[in-house]
Design a protein around this motif. Structure first.
Motif, PDB file in Angstrom:
ATOM      1  N   ILE A  98      60.897  74.652  49.687  1.00  0.00           N
ATOM      2  CA  ILE A  98      61.551  75.652  50.533  1.00  0.00           C
ATOM      3  C   ILE A  98      62.073  75.008  51.817  1.00  0.00           C
ATOM      4  O   ILE A  98      63.208  75.225  52.211  1.00  0.00           O
ATOM      5  CB  ILE A  98      60.575  76.790  50.887  1.00  0.00           C
ATOM      6  CG1 ILE A  98      60.270  77.618  49.662  1.00  0.00           C
ATOM      7  CG2 ILE A  98      61.147  77.670  51.982  1.00  0.00           C
ATOM      8  CD1 ILE A  98      59.297  78.735  49.919  1.00  0.00           C
ATOM      9  N   THR A 148      56.755  78.840  45.445  1.00  0.00           N
ATOM     10  CA  THR A 148      57.765  79.562  46.207  1.00  0.00           C
ATOM     11  C   THR A 148      57.538  81.068  46.109  1.00  0.00           C
ATOM     12  O   THR A 148      57.625  81.783  47.110  1.00  0.00           O
ATOM     13  CB  THR A 148      59.178  79.202  45.697  1.00  0.00           C
ATOM     14  OG1 THR A 148      59.364  77.790  45.820  1.00  0.00           O
ATOM     15  CG2 THR A 148      60.249  79.925  46.485  1.00  0.00           C
ATOM     16  N   ALA A 175      56.669  74.360  41.447  1.00  0.00           N
ATOM     17  CA  ALA A 175      57.451  74.673  42.646  1.00  0.00           C
ATOM     18  C   ALA A 175      57.885  76.135  42.659  1.00  0.00           C
ATOM     19  O   ALA A 175      57.844  76.796  43.707  1.00  0.00           O
ATOM     20  CB  ALA A 175      58.663  73.760  42.726  1.00  0.00           C
ATOM     21  N   ASP A 176      58.290  76.673  41.516  1.00  0.00           N
ATOM     22  CA  ASP A 176      58.697  78.076  41.449  1.00  0.00           C
ATOM     23  C   ASP A 176      57.525  79.024  41.723  1.00  0.00           C
ATOM     24  O   ASP A 176      57.678  80.017  42.431  1.00  0.00           O
ATOM     25  CB  ASP A 176      59.312  78.398  40.088  1.00  0.00           C
ATOM     26  CG  ASP A 176      60.685  77.765  39.907  1.00  0.00           C
ATOM     27  OD1 ASP A 176      61.264  77.298  40.905  1.00  0.00           O
ATOM     28  OD2 ASP A 176      61.164  77.728  38.754  1.00  0.00           O
ATOM     29  N   LEU A 190      53.280  75.123  50.409  1.00  0.00           N
ATOM     30  CA  LEU A 190      54.510  74.670  51.056  1.00  0.00           C
ATOM     31  C   LEU A 190      54.833  73.224  50.683  1.00  0.00           C
ATOM     32  O   LEU A 190      56.002  72.858  50.596  1.00  0.00           O
ATOM     33  CB  LEU A 190      54.400  74.812  52.575  1.00  0.00           C
ATOM     34  CG  LEU A 190      54.510  76.232  53.105  1.00  0.00           C
ATOM     35  CD1 LEU A 190      54.177  76.275  54.588  1.00  0.00           C
ATOM     36  CD2 LEU A 190      55.902  76.795  52.858  1.00  0.00           C
ATOM     37  N   ILE A 249      54.547  82.053  48.288  1.00  0.00           N
ATOM     38  CA  ILE A 249      54.888  82.004  49.717  1.00  0.00           C
ATOM     39  C   ILE A 249      55.726  83.216  50.099  1.00  0.00           C
ATOM     40  O   ILE A 249      55.493  83.855  51.130  1.00  0.00           O
ATOM     41  CB  ILE A 249      55.627  80.695  50.048  1.00  0.00           C
ATOM     42  CG1 ILE A 249      54.663  79.521  49.935  1.00  0.00           C
ATOM     43  CG2 ILE A 249      56.236  80.747  51.443  1.00  0.00           C
ATOM     44  CD1 ILE A 249      55.332  78.179  49.931  1.00  0.00           C
ATOM     45  N   GLU A 250      56.695  83.566  49.264  1.00  0.00           N
ATOM     46  CA  GLU A 250      57.530  84.738  49.561  1.00  0.00           C
ATOM     47  C   GLU A 250      56.714  86.018  49.535  1.00  0.00           C
ATOM     48  O   GLU A 250      56.938  86.917  50.342  1.00  0.00           O
ATOM     49  CB  GLU A 250      58.695  84.802  48.579  1.00  0.00           C
ATOM     50  CG  GLU A 250      59.726  83.724  48.835  1.00  0.00           C
ATOM     51  CD  GLU A 250      60.808  83.658  47.770  1.00  0.00           C
ATOM     52  OE1 GLU A 250      60.705  84.376  46.755  1.00  0.00           O
ATOM     53  OE2 GLU A 250      61.747  82.873  47.959  1.00  0.00           O
ATOM     54  N   SER A 286      56.257  73.358  47.155  1.00  0.00           N
ATOM     55  CA  SER A 286      57.516  74.080  47.068  1.00  0.00           C
ATOM     56  C   SER A 286      58.586  73.422  47.939  1.00  0.00           C
ATOM     57  O   SER A 286      58.317  73.057  49.076  1.00  0.00           O
ATOM     58  CB  SER A 286      57.296  75.513  47.549  1.00  0.00           C
ATOM     59  OG  SER A 286      58.519  76.182  47.649  1.00  0.00           O
TER      60      SER A 286
END
Length: 127
Positions: free
Chosen positions: A39, A116, A112-113, A34, A119-120, A37
């Protein structure tokens, strides 16, 4: 002191319960991802972590390691600006700095991608 009040406010949000469960189980890993990322805005997420079940040390180390790449990027960008605006015998040509900044930016975007996406996928597993 206000934790129980905030927990009662958040009881009606099942999305928060999923995030809380994931953070409780995989504290360090989720915190690190987190922080890498973009987000959530960091200021808002800090308040939310206060009511999650994450323990202090996973929060601390995940935050420290997760903020490191961005901090390095900010410092490097400042160093580039200094080198390009001040006369210095050790300064490299501008294209060296531009290339290094492009590589660093690309690396941070990839990290970061990936964070993310992970996390998703963790959120999808909880559903």
């Amino acid at each position: 002191f206000l934790r129980s009040y905030v927990e009662k406010l958040l009881e009606g949000y099942p999305e928060f319960k999923k995030i809380d469960r994931a953070i409780g189980e995989e504290g360090f890993k989720i915190m690190l991802l987190l922080r890498l990322s973009p987000i959530f805005p960091f200021a808002l997420s800090n308040y939310l972590y206060g009511v999650t079940s994450i323990e202090f040390w996973p929060f601390f180390w995940g935050t420290m390691l997760g903020f490191t790449p961005g901090t390095i990027a900010y410092v490097f960008t400042g160093e580039i600006g200094k080198s390009l605006t001040l006369e210095s015998s050790t300064a490299q040509p501008w294209y060296i700095y531009a290339g290094a900044l492009a590589l660093l930016s690309g690396f941070l975007k990839i990290v970061a991608d990936v964070a993310t996406g992970i996390i998703e996928s963790v959120q999808d597993e909880d559903e």
